[in-house]
Design a protein around this motif. Structure first.
Motif, short mmCIF file in Angstrom:
data_model
loop_
_atom_site.label_atom_id
_atom_site.label_comp_id
_atom_site.label_asym_id
_atom_site.label_seq_id
_atom_site.Cartn_x
_atom_site.Cartn_y
_atom_site.Cartn_z
N ALA A 88 0.82 -1.21 0.00
CA ALA A 88 0.00 0.00 0.00
C ALA A 88 0.85 1.25 0.00
O ALA A 88 0.53 2.25 -0.65
CB ALA A 88 -0.93 -0.01 1.22
N GLU A 89 1.97 1.20 0.69
CA GLU A 89 2.84 2.38 0.79
C GLU A 89 3.52 2.69 -0.55
O GLU A 89 3.57 3.85 -0.98
CB GLU A 89 3.91 2.15 1.86
CG GLU A 89 4.81 3.35 2.12
CD GLU A 89 4.06 4.56 2.64
OE1 GLU A 89 4.56 5.69 2.40
OE2 GLU A 89 3.00 4.39 3.26
N LYS B 38 2.49 1.82 -3.51
CA LYS B 38 1.45 2.26 -4.44
C LYS B 38 1.07 3.71 -4.16
O LYS B 38 0.85 4.51 -5.08
CB LYS B 38 0.23 1.37 -4.35
CG LYS B 38 -0.86 1.74 -5.37
CD LYS B 38 -2.07 0.87 -5.25
CE LYS B 38 -3.10 1.23 -6.33
NZ LYS B 38 -3.50 2.65 -6.28
N LYS B 39 1.00 4.06 -2.89
CA LYS B 39 0.65 5.43 -2.51
C LYS B 39 1.70 6.42 -3.04
O LYS B 39 1.35 7.49 -3.55
CB LYS B 39 0.53 5.54 -0.98
CG LYS B 39 0.16 6.92 -0.49
CD LYS B 39 0.06 6.96 1.03
CE LYS B 39 -0.27 8.36 1.52
NZ LYS B 39 -0.36 8.40 3.01
N LYS B 40 2.96 6.06 -2.93
CA LYS B 40 4.03 6.93 -3.44
C LYS B 40 3.90 7.11 -4.95
O LYS B 40 4.06 8.21 -5.47
CB LYS B 40 5.40 6.34 -3.10
CG LYS B 40 5.76 6.41 -1.62
CD LYS B 40 7.15 5.82 -1.38
CE LYS B 40 7.52 5.90 0.08
NZ LYS B 40 8.87 5.31 0.33
N ASP C 121 1.15 6.80 -6.75
CA ASP C 121 -0.06 7.57 -7.05
C ASP C 121 0.17 9.07 -6.82
O ASP C 121 -0.35 9.90 -7.58
CB ASP C 121 -1.21 7.09 -6.18
CG ASP C 121 -1.70 5.69 -6.55
OD1 ASP C 121 -1.34 5.22 -7.65
OD2 ASP C 121 -2.42 5.07 -5.74
N GLN C 122 0.93 9.40 -5.81
CA GLN C 122 1.21 10.81 -5.53
C GLN C 122 2.02 11.44 -6.68
O GLN C 122 1.75 12.57 -7.10
CB GLN C 122 1.98 10.95 -4.21
CG GLN C 122 1.13 10.65 -2.99
CD GLN C 122 1.94 10.63 -1.69
OE1 GLN C 122 3.18 10.48 -1.72
NE2 GLN C 122 1.26 10.76 -0.57
#
Length: 230
Positions: free
Chosen positions: A57-58, A60-62, A64-65
């Motif tokens: 999740a982390e 992917k979050k990076k 996406d940002q």
């Protein structure tokens, strides 16, 4: 029955005679080549972002940002929505058997069409600032490609006719109509280049660095033509 066999034999003999007549037509076969070199007027640039970490999740979050920042930048740079598109989204789990650890790799690739090549350096500096960490390549294109391909084909035919005429003249003959044509055309685009992520700074003399070599698109048409010899 005998009449049927006679008819069949007549047809076969006529066919063989016609085939033999076609083979005996005096002809000359030559090849021709036409080349057109064109300066590209737009480019398709493949950019991407990749992150690695221990939490899916982390990472992917990076990603996406960064992608969000890229899209906002492209909109602000007045790139039309139709000219940028996500090409690949990737999330993969890796296991290191030596360290007995699991990690995750997330990546996303975006294709951007730049229709004003003079803005390349400015756009790329802005994209690097958004957080992208790879540029996979640049593909150069021409908006008038079909027209240039037609010009190359015509040049190839002219070249073939000239060769055929030269040979026929040397033989004391003349070339007639074309009876067989084979086309094998291709377009060679400038090779994509791989770019390392580095800060884009001005050169020592204070002038902006030029980091894009546009080159030329070489459109080649090859044709084989058989002409009747008169």
């Amino acid at each position: 029955m005998k009449k049927t066999i006679l008819v069949l034999m007549t047809i076969v003999m006529t066919t063989l005679a016609s085939a033999q007549e076609i083979k005996q037509i005096p002809q000359i076969s030559v090849s021709g080549e036409g080349k057109i070199k064109v300066t590209p007027d737009y480019a398709i640039i493949s950019i991407g972002v990749e992150n690695t970490g221990n939490d899916a999740a982390e990472v992917k979050k990076k990603n996406d940002q960064t992608v969000d920042a890229v899209i906002k930048f492209l909109k602000g740079f007045k790139i039309a929505p139709a000219d940028y598109q996500t090409k690949q989204v990737y999330l993969h789990k890796n296991y290191d058997y030596n360290k007995k650890k699991t990690s995750f790799v997330a990546s996303q690739q975006i294709s951007v069409t730049l229709r004003d090549l003079t803005k390349y350096d400015t756009m790329m500096m802005g994209l690097v600032d958004t957080g992208i960490n790879n540029i996979q390549g640049v593909e150069f294109k021409s908006t008038n490609l079909a027209q240039h391909e037609a010009e190359a084909r015509k040049a190839a035919v002219v070249d073939a006719k000239k060769k055929a005429s030269d040979y026929a003249t040397a033989l004391g003959q003349k070339t007639g109509k074309a009876i067989f044509v084979t086309d094998n055309s291709q377009t060679n685009f400038p090779q994509p280049r791989m770019y390392a992520m580095a800060s884009m700074k001005e050169s020592a003399d204070g002038m902006p660095q030029e980091t894009l070599a546009i080159g030329e698109i070489e459109i080649t048409s090859n044709v084989s033509i058989s002409f009747v010899l008169d």
